[in-house]
Enzyme design. Structure first.
Site, PDB file in Angstrom:
ATOM      1  N   GLU A 156       0.633 -13.740  -3.133  1.00 36.54           N
ATOM      2  CA  GLU A 156      -0.439 -14.394  -2.369  1.00 36.54           C
ATOM      3  C   GLU A 156      -1.796 -14.232  -3.050  1.00 36.54           C
ATOM      4  O   GLU A 156      -2.480 -13.225  -2.848  1.00 36.54           O
ATOM      5  CB  GLU A 156      -0.531 -13.794  -0.951  1.00 36.54           C
ATOM      6  CG  GLU A 156       0.587 -14.222  -0.025  1.00 36.54           C
ATOM      7  CD  GLU A 156       0.431 -13.684   1.390  1.00 36.54           C
ATOM      8  OE1 GLU A 156      -0.489 -12.872   1.639  1.00 36.54           O
ATOM      9  OE2 GLU A 156       1.241 -14.077   2.253  1.00 36.54           O
ATOM     10  N   GLU A 243       7.659 -16.699   2.569  1.00 39.20           N
ATOM     11  CA  GLU A 243       7.293 -15.622   3.502  1.00 39.20           C
ATOM     12  C   GLU A 243       6.749 -16.262   4.772  1.00 39.20           C
ATOM     13  O   GLU A 243       5.863 -17.124   4.707  1.00 39.20           O
ATOM     14  CB  GLU A 243       6.230 -14.719   2.856  1.00 39.20           C
ATOM     15  CG  GLU A 243       5.902 -13.492   3.684  1.00 39.20           C
ATOM     16  CD  GLU A 243       4.792 -12.643   3.054  1.00 39.20           C
ATOM     17  OE1 GLU A 243       4.918 -12.262   1.882  1.00 39.20           O
ATOM     18  OE2 GLU A 243       3.805 -12.383   3.765  1.00 39.20           O
TER      19      GLU A 243
END
Ligand code: MG
Length: 326
Positions: A156, A243
């Site tokens: 991320e 995710e």
């Protein structure tokens, strides 16, 4: 007659063992490929992978073993697992590579043995390009020949621009492609994999089998993020939800079941693969297990938290066809 029966016995036992081993996703779908905005099997059929992510290896290493891999396949009916190798927070890969590789190798090797797809996830929120290049080059040399492997090169990005993520991706993917010409690579985008509109304006060029990750937490993210992702998808951007979860983006707070179901319906409608966060045992909503849960699996409902029970139910429900076929 008796002798004939005895001769057949080993074969009958082998057959029963084969059936009990269950579905073989990698045998069924083979080497994955991206066609347009869709993940496809080796034969070119659209497919959807569904499974769970291990938590950070440096925080919950005890679950990184072959027994949990087998359990997550046979009991949770996952077709994909994500091994989240922490490269930040104490005892991470950069500080202690031997331990990190030991954890990762256990899960990757077990996934290969159990016929599952497995995501090798560089779990971080800021760029560590040189380390990532060396790591993924090594992984591609070791595992690039296996159809099971999916690389997630940057979990991320938090403060990076899309241009800088792109440059990072170009360099890391080039390193992977030196040794592995074809396995799927997942690329993040700024703001925790939410800026897919930036990706759509200027996607990576010159590489095959690339997908872009979208992460959501259903009690924080809703229609606005889906609309943005949908627009990117309609422009031809292949999306992989590597995710996601049902609570707030902090990983804590109450579940939003209605919004979570909307997300799942949306992903299913678009045949997008999804992976739930995470296999860990912290006192927070997104940890699927309680600390008493055994490190090797065999989990009954009393050691699976409410969120984890929903995840198991969803994965089993949406992967039902695959596991019925076996
Ligand atoms: Mg390959």
């Amino acid at each position: 007659m008796k002798h004939i029966k005895r001769l057949w016995l080993p074969f009958i036992l082998l057959f029963i063992c084969g059936v009990l081993q269950g579905a073989k996703p990698v045998k069924m779908w083979g080497k994955l490929q991206v066609k347009g905005n869709q993940l496809c099997s080796e034969a070119g059929e659209p497919i959807t992978l569904r499974g769970v992510s291990y938590g950070w290896h440096n925080l919950w290493p005890r679950f990184y073993n072959k027994h949990t891999v087998k359990w997550l396949k046979n009991d949770w009916h996952c077709t994909v697992l994500r091994a989240a190798m922490g490269t930040v927070i104490e005892d991470n890969y950069i500080e202690n590579p031997e331990f990190a590789l030991e954890c990762m190798n256990k899960v990757i090797k077990a996934a290969i043995k159990n016929n599952l797809y497995v995501i090798i996830d560089w779990h971080t929120y800021y760029p560590q390009k040189e380390e990532a290049k060396a790591f993924f080059g090594m992984m591609a040399q070791k595992y690039g020949k296996y159809p099971n492997i999916i690389y997630e090169i940057y979990n991320e990005p938090m403060e990076d621009t899309w241009d800088s993520v792109k440059e990072y991706a170009r360099e890391v993917i080039s390193e992977i492609r030196k040794y592995d010409p074809d396995n799927i690579v997942l690329v993040g985008s700024p703001h925790w994999d939410q800026d897919l509109h930036l990706v759509a304006e200027s996607p990576l060029e010159g590489f095959d089998n690339i997908m872009y990750t979208l992460h959501f937490y259903a009690a924080t993210h809703s229609q606005e993020l889906r609309d943005r992702a949908q627009a990117a998808w309609e422009k031809g951007i292949p999306i992989f939800v590597s995710e996601c979860a049902g609570m707030e983006a902090s990983g804590d707070g109450p579940l939003n079941m209605e919004e979570w179901q909307r997300w799942i319906d949306w992903m299913e409608q678009h045949k997008m693969s999804w992976v739930k966060w995470s296999l860990s045992d912290k006192n927070e909503t997104c940890s699927m297990l309680i600390p008493r849960a055994h490190k090797n699996g065999g989990w009954t409902d009393d050691v699976i938290k409410i969120y984890g029970r929903h995840v198991r139910r969803f994965v089993r429900q949406y992967n039902q066809d695959i596991f019925d076929k076996k």
